[in-house]
Design a protein around this motif. Structure first.
Motif, mmCIF file in Angstrom:
data_model
loop_
_atom_site.group_PDB
_atom_site.id
_atom_site.type_symbol
_atom_site.label_atom_id
_atom_site.label_comp_id
_atom_site.label_asym_id
_atom_site.label_seq_id
_atom_site.Cartn_x
_atom_site.Cartn_y
_atom_site.Cartn_z
ATOM 1 N N LYS A 10 -28.755 37.249 63.714
ATOM 2 C CA LYS A 10 -27.434 36.634 63.671
ATOM 3 C C LYS A 10 -27.543 35.161 63.274
ATOM 4 N N TYR A 11 -28.471 34.434 63.896
ATOM 5 C CA TYR A 11 -28.616 33.005 63.604
ATOM 6 C C TYR A 11 -29.114 32.775 62.164
ATOM 7 N N TRP A 12 -30.107 33.574 61.743
ATOM 8 C CA TRP A 12 -30.609 33.413 60.382
ATOM 9 C C TRP A 12 -29.550 33.805 59.366
ATOM 10 N N GLY A 13 -28.743 34.813 59.681
ATOM 11 C CA GLY A 13 -27.655 35.192 58.786
ATOM 12 C C GLY A 13 -26.608 34.100 58.644
ATOM 13 N N VAL A 14 -26.284 33.437 59.751
ATOM 14 C CA VAL A 14 -25.337 32.323 59.702
ATOM 15 C C VAL A 14 -25.904 31.182 58.859
ATOM 16 N N ALA A 15 -27.209 30.889 59.034
ATOM 17 C CA ALA A 15 -27.836 29.823 58.242
ATOM 18 C C ALA A 15 -27.798 30.150 56.753
ATOM 19 N N ALA A 16 -28.075 31.416 56.381
ATOM 20 C CA ALA A 16 -28.027 31.816 54.980
ATOM 21 C C ALA A 16 -26.611 31.716 54.426
ATOM 22 N N ALA A 17 -25.605 32.123 55.234
ATOM 23 C CA ALA A 17 -24.212 32.039 54.792
ATOM 24 C C ALA A 17 -23.795 30.587 54.565
ATOM 25 N N VAL A 18 -24.198 29.684 55.472
ATOM 26 C CA VAL A 18 -23.880 28.261 55.313
ATOM 27 C C VAL A 18 -24.515 27.716 54.036
ATOM 28 N N PHE A 19 -25.747 28.128 53.757
ATOM 29 C CA PHE A 19 -26.437 27.673 52.546
ATOM 30 C C PHE A 19 -25.691 28.121 51.291
ATOM 31 N N LEU A 20 -25.275 29.389 51.242
ATOM 32 C CA LEU A 20 -24.566 29.906 50.075
ATOM 33 C C LEU A 20 -23.196 29.252 49.910
ATOM 34 N N VAL A 21 -22.501 29.009 51.023
ATOM 35 C CA VAL A 21 -21.197 28.334 50.952
ATOM 36 C C VAL A 21 -21.368 26.911 50.425
ATOM 37 N N ALA A 22 -22.419 26.227 50.891
ATOM 38 C CA ALA A 22 -22.686 24.867 50.407
ATOM 39 C C ALA A 22 -22.965 24.873 48.909
ATOM 40 N N LEU A 23 -23.733 25.861 48.432
ATOM 41 C CA LEU A 23 -23.979 25.962 46.998
ATOM 42 C C LEU A 23 -22.677 26.189 46.229
ATOM 43 N N TRP A 24 -21.801 26.993 46.791
ATOM 44 C CA TRP A 24 -20.549 27.346 46.119
ATOM 45 C C TRP A 24 -19.628 26.132 45.976
ATOM 46 N N PHE A 25 -19.491 25.362 47.060
ATOM 47 C CA PHE A 25 -18.521 24.269 47.060
ATOM 48 C C PHE A 25 -19.126 22.937 46.616
ATOM 49 N N LEU A 26 -20.422 22.751 46.807
ATOM 50 C CA LEU A 26 -21.044 21.458 46.519
ATOM 51 C C LEU A 26 -22.056 21.555 45.377
ATOM 52 N N GLY A 27 -21.929 22.577 44.528
ATOM 53 C CA GLY A 27 -22.923 22.787 43.484
ATOM 54 C C GLY A 27 -23.123 21.590 42.582
#
Length: 360
Positions: A10-27
């Motif tokens: 669960k924690y690693w999945g949340v970290a991966a989701a945050v990383f992908l969201v950051a790439l999406w919005f802050l690319g």
């Protein structure tokens, strides 16, 4: 007691989701920092080598920075203007090249290209499209690079970020190591070493191969008199990063241009073909085995898939992180397969073996 597997996922999945969201919005914002990090990662072994020779980390970073600045100035003064001019000329002459190609086919295969045929119309339109779209692309790129924001990002932020990261690289790695979960730190360190080995073999090795082959192709093609030799060498060198693609596209482009420019001069055409043939021999037997290694773990198809997927989802920043993520996913996949083969799910309980022994 260790944290349950479900909670860890669960924690690693949340970290991966945050990383992908950051790439999406802050690319777009992350691009100079990712480029700076890539440069620092690429040059860290050089800094470590200078440290082993007695230099401090600060002095090693200073020496690398001075050499990099001198190299950039030299390339900017000698190579970039010629590259831009040849690219613009190639785009402008594309329609004429296609017209010559059409005339060549018409003279030798008159039944293939009748006046007004679909194929003839398509070939003529391809040249016009390349001229129109290529000119727009070149103009957009030049105006983009000329803008103040991009100049600051590319020529100020990236070097500054790379210098600071290179200076503090070892301390950053040590800080990250101290933050690892204690129960899993040894496994994470082993996986990180495997990922680093894959990345260092591929990125640093293929980067060096691209630079050597691109320089060789450009210089050799210009020496035999090919008009757009520098552009072809640059394209072939960059695309060499994807195995086999650089040779195929660069070779086809060079030989095609040579046929138009040297038609009838078979010696010059043969020299152009020989340049790419010799380049492939050198790459396959010398450069790639020595600089990249035979067991990198990044299959060309997997690499192309990663570049396509992350490039489509996240644009240019996605292509920057595609190779590191592809290497990481590959290492994690091999680790998962190894764990599976050692598990009861794969090996079973062994009861069937005992049953077969009893029956015998």
């Amino acid at each position: 007691m260790a944290l349950p597997i479900r909670d860890q996922l669960k924690y690693w999945g949340v970290a991966a989701a945050v990383f992908l969201v950051a790439l999406w919005f802050l690319g777009d914002v992350l691009v100079p920092f990712l480029l700076g990090g890539a440069i620092a990662y690429f040059l860290d072994p050089v800094a470590d080598k200078l440290e082993s020779m007695g230099c401090s980390r600060a002095l090693a970073t200073l020496l690398i920075t001075i050499i990099a600045i001198l190299t950039f100035v030299l390339v900017a003064l000698l190579v970039i203007p010629t590259l831009v001019n040849q690219t613009a000329s190639l785009i402008e002459t594309a329609p004429q090249l296609f017209k010559n190609f059409t005339n060549f086919l018409t003279e030798r295969f008159p039944a293939l290209l009748d006046e007004g045929s679909t194929l003839r119309t398509s070939l003529n339109s391809i040249g016009a499209t390349i001229q129109e779209r290529g000119g727009e692309l070149l103009e957009t790129a030049l105006s983009s690079f000329a803008s103040i924001i991009n100049v600051l990002l590319l020529f100020v932020v990236v070097p500054v970020v790379s210098v600071y990261l290179l200076l503090d690289w070892d301390r950053m790695i040590a800080s990250i190591d101290r933050l690892l979960p204690r129960d899993h730190a040894p496994v994470i360190r082993d996986l990180a070493k495997d990922i680093d080995a894959t990345l260092s073999s591929f990125v640093r090795g293929m980067g060096t191969v691209c630079l050597i082959l691109g320089s060789y192709y450009a210089i050799a093609l210009m020496l035999v008199g090919l008009q757009f030799g520098l552009v072809v060498g640059f394209v072939a060198g960059v695309l060499t990063f994807i195995p086999y693609l650089g040779a195929l596209i660069g070779g086809a482009l060079a030989i095609g241009l040579a046929l138009f420019q040297f038609w009838g001069d078979w010696v010059s055409i043969g020299l152009v073909a020989g340049i790419f043939g010799l380049g492939q021999v050198i790459e396959g037997n010398v450069l790639t085995p020595k600089l990249v290694g035979s067991s990198v773990g990044l299959h060309p198809v997997w690499l192309i898939l990663a570049l396509s997927v992350f490039g489509t989802l996240f644009g240019f920043v996605g292509m920057l992180v595609a190779v590191p993520l592809a290497a990481a996913i590959g290492v994690l996949a091999r680790f998962a397969v190894d764990q599976y083969q050692q598990s009861l799910l794969y090996r079973g309980t062994g009861r069937h073996e005992h049953a077969e022994a009893d029956d015998a």
